[in-house]
Design a protein around this motif. Sequence first.
Motif, PDB file in Angstrom:
ATOM      1  N   ARG A  44      -6.302   8.269  -5.131  1.00  0.00           N
ATOM      2  CA  ARG A  44      -6.052   6.497  -5.504  1.00  0.00           C
ATOM      3  C   ARG A  44      -5.004   6.409  -5.594  1.00  0.00           C
ATOM      4  O   ARG A  44      -4.317   5.272  -5.635  1.00  0.00           O
ATOM      5  CB  ARG A  44      -7.457   6.599  -6.046  1.00  0.00           C
ATOM      6  CG  ARG A  44      -7.749   4.727  -5.703  1.00  0.00           C
ATOM      7  CD  ARG A  44      -8.689   4.137  -6.401  1.00  0.00           C
ATOM      8  NE  ARG A  44      -9.976   4.657  -5.461  1.00  0.00           N
ATOM      9  CZ  ARG A  44     -10.606   3.793  -4.322  1.00  0.00           C
ATOM     10  NH1 ARG A  44      -9.827   2.855  -4.947  1.00  0.00           N
ATOM     11  NH2 ARG A  44     -11.666   4.100  -4.371  1.00  0.00           N
ATOM     12  N   GLU A  83      -1.870   4.254  -4.582  1.00  0.00           N
ATOM     13  CA  GLU A  83      -1.666   2.117  -4.642  1.00  0.00           C
ATOM     14  C   GLU A  83      -0.555   2.574  -5.567  1.00  0.00           C
ATOM     15  O   GLU A  83      -0.533   1.112  -6.548  1.00  0.00           O
ATOM     16  CB  GLU A  83      -3.203   2.138  -5.477  1.00  0.00           C
ATOM     17  CG  GLU A  83      -4.041   2.330  -4.881  1.00  0.00           C
ATOM     18  CD  GLU A  83      -5.168   1.294  -5.615  1.00  0.00           C
ATOM     19  OE1 GLU A  83      -5.303   1.361  -6.576  1.00  0.00           O
ATOM     20  OE2 GLU A  83      -6.707   1.166  -4.896  1.00  0.00           O
ATOM     21  N   SER A  84       0.039   3.321  -5.680  1.00  0.00           N
ATOM     22  CA  SER A  84       1.383   3.359  -6.465  1.00  0.00           C
ATOM     23  C   SER A  84       2.130   2.946  -6.082  1.00  0.00           C
ATOM     24  O   SER A  84       2.381   3.161  -4.541  1.00  0.00           O
ATOM     25  CB  SER A  84       1.733   4.626  -7.101  1.00  0.00           C
ATOM     26  OG  SER A  84       2.938   4.923  -7.891  1.00  0.00           O
TER      27      SER A  84
END
Length: 255
Positions: free
Chosen positions: A107, A111-112
Amino acid sequence: MDREDIPENLRADLNDTSRIVHSYVQLLFCAGAITQGDPKFRDNHLLRPLLQDLIESAFSLSILAREGMHSVLIRELRFVVEASIKLCFVQQRSYQSSIVEKLETFRKELESPRIPLRDVKLSMLSSDTVRDFTEEAGRLYGRTSSYIHWSASQIQERMDQMEKGNSVGRESQETVQATNDLIRRSLAASLVLVFHSVPEYVAGDTMVEKNGKTIDSYFLQSRYLAEIDAYFDYKHERQKTLNDIKESRAARICF
């Protein structure tokens, strides 16, 4: 802009945009269809949910180019490049885990804004080509990312275009051609990464016809996709005509 409203000087280049996009989608479909032969594809491979997004983004490029919305188009390309890099990274790190497990484990990486480009393995490319590809993909990501936020460089570029008389629906032929080059390079990078997110045989089955010839695809003009095609020169069905295949492959490369 209706097709009949397209200025004559832009018709050929905008037709090229559509050809590039349709060739990309065709290869994506092939890769997805072949990979689905793995019974675990449905539950385990991130290509399954991403495929629809990549196809939607690709088709939007033709529409945006035809309407002269080049800044929006570039932002869409950023998604394609970023998603392809992250797909490749996650699948290589944990191919057999379920999609649910991947989302839990990766995750933070997903999401980075940081792209794990140097952490992907490009086994079907030579070490020198891997270096060149990594540099090019990094430049493409940087170029397309510059349109995500309003910035001084973006404002200056827009001002320069306005001074030349280029605005939405009134873009120059040079602008369309430059955009096409960005599209083809970005989509080629996406395909390289997609093919490295699935088993190697997927690229082989996609690119090599039953008689050993290379498929007829716009993207075999890319030196990166051409080298992936060359990776499968060991195939038995290619041996009798291998010299011809190599010559044809080399003659096609133009980006």
